[in-house]
Design a protein around this motif. Structure first.
Motif, PDB file in Angstrom:
ATOM      1  N   GLN A  58      37.661  42.684   7.372  1.00 24.92           N
ATOM      2  CA  GLN A  58      37.481  41.116   7.514  1.00 24.92           C
ATOM      3  C   GLN A  58      36.141  40.855   8.173  1.00 24.92           C
ATOM      4  N   GLN A  59      35.892  41.227   9.478  1.00 26.54           N
ATOM      5  CA  GLN A  59      34.799  41.024  10.227  1.00 26.54           C
ATOM      6  C   GLN A  59      33.553  41.368   9.718  1.00 26.54           C
ATOM      7  N   ARG A  60      33.431  42.614   9.110  1.00 23.59           N
ATOM      8  CA  ARG A  60      32.385  43.096   8.257  1.00 23.59           C
ATOM      9  C   ARG A  60      32.011  42.020   7.229  1.00 23.59           C
ATOM     10  N   ALA A  61      33.067  41.680   6.420  1.00 28.96           N
ATOM     11  CA  ALA A  61      32.959  40.911   5.457  1.00 28.96           C
ATOM     12  C   ALA A  61      32.340  39.423   5.580  1.00 28.96           C
ATOM     13  N   ALA A  62      32.956  38.943   6.533  1.00 24.72           N
ATOM     14  CA  ALA A  62      32.480  37.591   7.262  1.00 24.72           C
ATOM     15  C   ALA A  62      31.107  37.696   7.613  1.00 24.72           C
ATOM     16  N   LEU A  63      30.491  38.886   8.377  1.00 20.16           N
ATOM     17  CA  LEU A  63      29.247  38.866   8.852  1.00 20.16           C
ATOM     18  C   LEU A  63      28.364  38.999   7.703  1.00 20.16           C
ATOM     19  N   ARG A  64      28.651  39.804   6.489  1.00 15.57           N
ATOM     20  CA  ARG A  64      27.755  40.092   5.604  1.00 15.57           C
ATOM     21  C   ARG A  64      27.398  38.712   4.610  1.00 15.57           C
ATOM     22  N   LYS A  65      28.571  37.814   4.786  1.00 18.15           N
ATOM     23  CA  LYS A  65      28.330  36.635   4.139  1.00 18.15           C
ATOM     24  C   LYS A  65      27.497  35.658   4.737  1.00 18.15           C
ATOM     25  N   LYS A  66      27.830  35.681   6.017  1.00 19.23           N
ATOM     26  CA  LYS A  66      26.806  34.803   7.057  1.00 19.23           C
ATOM     27  C   LYS A  66      25.498  35.159   6.793  1.00 19.23           C
ATOM     28  N   ILE A  67      25.164  36.489   6.869  1.00 15.78           N
ATOM     29  CA  ILE A  67      23.607  37.044   6.942  1.00 15.78           C
ATOM     30  C   ILE A  67      23.097  36.768   5.492  1.00 15.78           C
ATOM     31  N   ALA A  68      24.014  36.871   4.533  1.00 21.60           N
ATOM     32  CA  ALA A  68      23.388  36.591   3.148  1.00 21.60           C
ATOM     33  C   ALA A  68      23.005  35.167   3.126  1.00 21.60           C
ATOM     34  N   GLU A  69      23.815  34.276   3.539  1.00 21.32           N
ATOM     35  CA  GLU A  69      23.622  32.827   3.304  1.00 21.32           C
ATOM     36  C   GLU A  69      22.337  32.481   4.251  1.00 21.32           C
ATOM     37  N   GLU A  70      22.103  33.095   5.449  1.00 16.95           N
ATOM     38  CA  GLU A  70      20.974  32.963   6.513  1.00 16.95           C
ATOM     39  C   GLU A  70      19.544  33.394   5.640  1.00 16.95           C
ATOM     40  N   CYS A  71      19.750  34.249   5.130  1.00 11.04           N
ATOM     41  CA  CYS A  71      18.479  35.234   4.506  1.00 11.04           C
ATOM     42  C   CYS A  71      18.028  34.733   2.997  1.00 11.04           C
ATOM     43  N   GLY A  96      18.502  40.143   5.326  1.00  9.63           N
ATOM     44  CA  GLY A  96      19.649  39.902   4.666  1.00  9.63           C
ATOM     45  C   GLY A  96      20.675  40.986   4.566  1.00  9.63           C
ATOM     46  N   VAL A  97      20.548  41.977   5.468  1.00  9.96           N
ATOM     47  CA  VAL A  97      21.487  43.006   5.414  1.00  9.96           C
ATOM     48  C   VAL A  97      22.094  42.888   6.867  1.00  9.96           C
ATOM     49  N   ALA A  98      23.475  42.909   6.843  1.00 13.40           N
ATOM     50  CA  ALA A  98      24.092  42.405   8.089  1.00 13.40           C
ATOM     51  C   ALA A  98      24.206  43.894   8.824  1.00 13.40           C
ATOM     52  N   GLN A  99      24.434  43.808  10.151  1.00  6.82           N
ATOM     53  CA  GLN A  99      24.380  45.022  11.152  1.00  6.82           C
ATOM     54  C   GLN A  99      25.071  46.174  10.490  1.00  6.82           C
ATOM     55  N   PRO A 100      26.434  45.947  10.162  1.00  5.60           N
ATOM     56  CA  PRO A 100      26.927  47.175   9.847  1.00  5.60           C
ATOM     57  C   PRO A 100      26.289  48.101   8.709  1.00  5.60           C
ATOM     58  N   ASP A 101      26.056  47.440   7.897  1.00  5.05           N
ATOM     59  CA  ASP A 101      25.306  48.002   6.712  1.00  5.05           C
ATOM     60  C   ASP A 101      24.061  48.306   7.086  1.00  5.05           C
ATOM     61  N   PHE A 102      23.196  47.586   7.821  1.00  2.00           N
ATOM     62  CA  PHE A 102      21.920  48.035   8.358  1.00  2.00           C
ATOM     63  C   PHE A 102      21.930  49.537   9.084  1.00  2.00           C
ATOM     64  N   GLN A 103      23.102  49.501   9.894  1.00  2.00           N
ATOM     65  CA  GLN A 103      23.068  51.028  10.584  1.00  2.00           C
ATOM     66  C   GLN A 103      23.321  52.169   9.490  1.00  2.00           C
ATOM     67  N   GLU A 104      23.831  51.750   8.543  1.00  2.00           N
ATOM     68  CA  GLU A 104      24.096  52.858   7.552  1.00  2.00           C
ATOM     69  C   GLU A 104      22.885  52.896   6.766  1.00  2.00           C
TER      70      GLU A 104
END
Length: 167
Positions: A58-71, A96-104
């Motif tokens: 849930q935390q990852r999904a919320a972060l992904r959505k927020k970053i996608a909207e910002e960028c 546009g890539v949130a931190q957890p995904d960016f690390q991968e």
């Protein structure tokens, strides 16, 4: 940790592949000077959250959505992401890539572009360490780059903590 190439990660790699030979610091300057960049008035902590690849779904999904909207629709989105990968950034949300995904994504980038991951400013004279920037490189090969010094400092701290616990 082994990173699997998902459709999302593959798409992100395709986005930035054209920048593979570029200078990550020059791309950062280009992004910072861009007139219409979306992040100009956004607090920096939005892009450097506490979430990482081990956070809950849930935390990852919320972060992904927020970053996608910002960028979304940012004119320098690809340059931002490519620059972060080329500079070897380890944390943060980029392009546009949130931190957890960016690390991968960064792990995949380093695996596919090993020469790009080396920092050209680090003096490797006399260092033939197989893994530059590690505590073993510091201890066994005389590597004194900042990463190696930090890794050695952590290793010694862990040793001291272990010795105190055994006493």
């Amino acid at each position: 940790m082994r990173t699997r190439v998902t459709n999302f990660l593959g798409t992100q790699l395709d986005r930035v592949q054209r920048f593979a030979g570029s200078d990550g610091w020059k791309l950062l300057g280009l992004v910072e000077r861009a007139a219409g960049r979306n992040c100009a008035d956004v607090p920096v902590d939005v892009f450097f959250p506490a979430a990482d690849e081990f956070s809950g779904r849930q935390q990852r999904a919320a972060l992904r959505k927020k970053i996608a909207e910002e960028c979304s629709g940012c004119p320098v989105r690809d340059e931002c992401l490519a620059g972060a990968l080329l500079r070897g950034e380890r944390y943060g949300s980029w392009g546009g890539v949130a931190q957890p995904d960016f690390q991968e994504l960064a792990r995949l980038w380093r695996r596919e572009n090993p020469d790009e991951a080396e920092d050209p400013t680090v003096d490797r004279t006399g260092c033939d360490a197989p893994r530059h920037g590690t505590g073993s490189a510091y201890a066994n090969y005389g590597c004194r780059c900042p990463d190696a010094r930090e890794a050695e400092r952590r290793r010694r701290g862990q040793q001291r903590a272990g010795a105190k616990g055994a006493a």
